[in-house]
Design a protein around this motif. Structure first.
Motif, PDB file in Angstrom:
ATOM      1  N   GLY A  92       0.818  -1.207   0.000  1.00 41.92           N
ATOM      2  CA  GLY A  92       0.000   0.000   0.000  1.00 41.92           C
ATOM      3  C   GLY A  92       0.853   1.258   0.000  1.00 41.92           C
ATOM      4  O   GLY A  92       2.076   1.223  -0.040  1.00 41.92           O
ATOM      5  N   ASN A 245      -4.495   1.527  -0.861  1.00 38.53           N
ATOM      6  CA  ASN A 245      -5.066   0.642   0.162  1.00 38.53           C
ATOM      7  C   ASN A 245      -4.852  -0.832  -0.158  1.00 38.53           C
ATOM      8  O   ASN A 245      -5.675  -1.669   0.223  1.00 38.53           O
ATOM      9  CB  ASN A 245      -6.570   0.921   0.314  1.00 38.53           C
ATOM     10  CG  ASN A 245      -6.858   2.307   0.831  1.00 38.53           C
ATOM     11  OD1 ASN A 245      -6.861   2.550   2.029  1.00 38.53           O
ATOM     12  ND2 ASN A 245      -7.114   3.233  -0.080  1.00 38.53           N
ATOM     13  N   GLY A 332      -9.249   6.111   2.225  1.00 40.12           N
ATOM     14  CA  GLY A 332      -7.964   6.491   1.647  1.00 40.12           C
ATOM     15  C   GLY A 332      -7.150   7.454   2.485  1.00 40.12           C
ATOM     16  O   GLY A 332      -5.931   7.285   2.638  1.00 40.12           O
ATOM     17  N   ALA A 335      -5.183   6.008   5.433  1.00 40.45           N
ATOM     18  CA  ALA A 335      -4.092   5.154   4.947  1.00 40.45           C
ATOM     19  C   ALA A 335      -2.879   5.988   4.542  1.00 40.45           C
ATOM     20  O   ALA A 335      -1.731   5.650   4.865  1.00 40.45           O
ATOM     21  CB  ALA A 335      -4.570   4.309   3.762  1.00 40.45           C
TER      22      ALA A 335
END
Length: 654
Positions: A92, A245, A332, A335
């Protein structure tokens, strides 16, 4: 406070065990679920992206078919390019990690800040657009409650995401499917009902293009088309969500990520391109107070003979998908913030996981910031869209430029480098062109504010990084001071001097990997209480944050090895000075809870013990330093005192 814990458990859910091997399977997203949760932002842009592009053509709408082809091509181009990002960064991080690793930390922080602002604006724009669409179907006197409804929806999405990503997506699945089914049907019906006119679209487009070239010149004609194409760039927002992600996808992550990108590309290109074709076939013209989608859908329903009540249903699902798209921002943004916190661009609290294994601080900040922006803009979508239109293409451009650099450097080791390099180059040129045109066109309309906000955020990140760098340097200086006492090659657990009499006076130290700070506390204890303590016990914990939970190698292997190594280092020092010692360590989502649990066990094993901890004391302490450094040691002392256990905090000046 028991009732508060009960209420939190009821709203957010019971904590999950991060060490349970089945937990990851429980929270990981398969491709279809990821498509719904992460692809909704991109798909929802078909509610406004194609309209922006089509209207920007002015009276030259016949060439809109070229826009439809260009839109579908661009969607697949960016998707294929981001497949490379998924392959290179399967843990990620997406645009932030690409720019950081391939272009350098400074480019990375620019990309990361642009993504953060973009995701926060995604929440604000999507919720505001969705509420506007819903309120267009309600009596006008409801409008005075619009802001309150928008805030309530954001709070609801915050709660859903605090419960967990999969839980938030499951609630929104019916809305996503409702949009997909209704729009696929209306697009197919609209195209098939005017199928006889399909053959005229390309000849009309070619004739219009020739006419434009003859009247205003080829260059001007191309400029008009490129302007419309760029102003419709909102259609492509959200395509980066999967690469950001990947860590929450089901294994095998790369394969799942690629399937998710394929689903997103097919659904978005069909919907956005299909809507532009409907505009052409049904000769859509703007109507005051209505979206162009509403105008063309109403025409189709009226002429085909469908019940007129289907229009509110279609528009409701269009609005509902915008709420699902807003949820992508909640997936999002935390993250990206977690990845930046790992690299010390943001406070470390943003990498911490809650009991539900979500980065709750990122969720909370995303929601609060979106509410503030909504209040500032008074819910006006026109104001928010201007702020929203630049940052995503800044991230796209940096990511694709990073891929270009990577493939050039790897051309000798990677036989297939040329094909992927060409995709990355074309993608970079397209995205950079859209970025330039959009910035120029929207700058005086409010785009300047986006630049200011992004620059301010970047400045904060540099300030945070500089603070952590200075503190880290001072801690390293202290570590070097004691470095000669830690010869790791000589470590042998069998030779460490162990505790024999657990009943003797015992000093228990909370320690970290910074040996300088730990030994500073130990030496102060010996100086203040000479000869009092006979046993020395060291305790540490590892906190399972977002990065380590996503990385199997760290999660399964390195935690135990690293923590054991820390304890053995202190025990080696004690053995060198004939001091009996022991060590305890554990790891979990909440490091404080782990330390408290270990302390309770130590109190049983060593009845006559006193706990000691070191605290960094800053010469110029402020609210800022208190934010950047968690207050674990003070919270730990309070919890131990409440349990009747003695703890002393000794300062270390920084």
């Amino acid at each position: 406070m028991r009732w508060l814990r009960w209420l939190k458990s009821l709203i957010i859910g019971k904590p999950l065990d991060a060490l349970n091997p089945k937990v990851k399977d429980h929270i990981a997203l398969i491709a279809v679920i990821a498509w719904i949760g992460l692809g909704a932002d991109g798909l929802s842009s078909s509610a406004y992206g194609p309209e922006e592009a089509y209207l920007a053509l002015g009276t030259h709408t016949d060439i809109a078919i070229f826009l439809a082809f260009a839109t579908a091509f661009t969607v697949f181009l960016i998707s294929f390019a981001y497949n490379q990002v998924i392959e290179l960064f399967p843990s990620g991080g997406g645009g932030y990690k690409v720019a950081t690793h391939l272009l350098g930390p400074k480019a990375g922080v620019v990309s990361g800040c642009a993504l953060i602002i973009d995701y926060i604006l995604t929440i604000a724009v999507s919720v505001a657009s969705g509420v506007d669409a819903v309120f267009s179907l309600l009596p006008t006197w409801w409008l005075e409650y619009k802001i309150e409804v928008e805030i309530a929806i954001i709070v609801m999405l915050m709660v859903l995401n605090l419960r967990g990503m999969k839980e938030s997506i499951r609630v929104l699945i019916p809305l996503f499917l409702g949009f997909l089914i209704t729009h696929v049907v209306i697009i197919l019906v609209g195209i098939l009902f005017h199928a006889n006119s399909l053959g005229e679209i390309l000849p009309n487009a070619s004739h219009e293009a020739s006419k434009m070239s003859a009247s205003i010149g080829t260059f001007a004609a191309i400029a008009i088309f490129l302007r419309a194409y760029s102003l419709g760039g909102g259609t492509y927002t959200g395509l980066e969500a999967v690469s950001n992600n990947v860590n929450i996808l089901a294994e095998p992550r790369v394969r799942t990520g690629k399937f998710t990108m394929l689903y997103m590309a097919v659904s978005l290109s069909f919907t956005a391109g299909g809507i532009i074709v409907l505009y052409l076939l049904w000769h859509a013209e703007p109507v005051y107070g209505q979206t162009l989608n509403a105008v063309v859908f109403d025409k189709i329903l009226a002429e085909v003979g469908f019940n007129h009540h289907w229009l509110p249903v279609i528009l409701f699902f269009e609005a509902a998908l915008l709420f699902v798209g807003a949820n992508t921002g909640f997936l999002g943004c935390p993250a990206v913030m977690a990845n930046m916190a790992v690299d010390k661009w943001l406070p470390r609290q943003f990498r911490e996981l809650s009991g539900r294994l979500v980065t709750q601080n990122g969720v909370l900040i995303s929601g609060i910031a979106a509410i503030i922006i909504l209040l500032w803009a008074r819910g006006r979508v026109s104001t928010l869209v201007v702020l929203y239109s630049i940052n995503v293409f800044l991230t796209f451009s940096l990511s694709l430029l990073g891929l270009c650099v990577y493939w050039i450097k790897s051309r000798r080791e990677k036989p297939i480098w040329l094909r992927k390099f060409i995709v990355a180059v074309i993608g970079f040129v397209v995205c950079a062109s859209i970025l330039v045109v959009t910035t120029v066109e929207k700058f005086t309309e409010g785009g300047w504010l986006t630049v200011v906000i992004t620059a301010f955020t970047i400045g904060i990140c540099f300030f945070v990084r500089d603070h952590y760098r200075k503190v880290g340097a001072k801690l390293k200086d202290a570590d070097h001071l004691f470095a000669s006492h830690f010869k790791y090659t000589d470590l042998d657990n069998a030779k460490l001097l162990s505790v024999e009499d657990h009943q003797q006076k015992t000093a228990v130290f909370f320690v970290t990997k910074h040996y300088g700070a730990g030994l500073h506390t130990l030496l102060w204890v010996q100086r203040i209480f000479p000869g009092v303590f006979k046993n020395f016990v060291f305790i540490t914990s590892g906190e399972i944050d977002s990065e380590s939970f996503a990385n199997e190698e760290i999660f399964k292997k390195k935690y135990r090895q690293n923590l054991n190594r820390i304890i053995d280092g202190y025990r080696y020092f004690c053995t060198m000075h004939d001091l009996p010692s022991a060590g305890y360590f554990s790891y979990g989502v909440n490091g404080l809870d782990e330390l408290i649990s270990l302390s309770e066990q130590i109190q049983i094993d060593y009845p006559d013990c006193v706990f000691f901890g070191g605290k960094l004391v800053f010469v110029d302490e402020s609210w800022w330093t208190r934010i950047l450094h968690n207050n674990t040691i003070n919270l730990l002392q309070r919890q131990l005192h409440l349990r009747g256990m003695q703890m002393v905090i000794l300062p270390m000046k920084i």
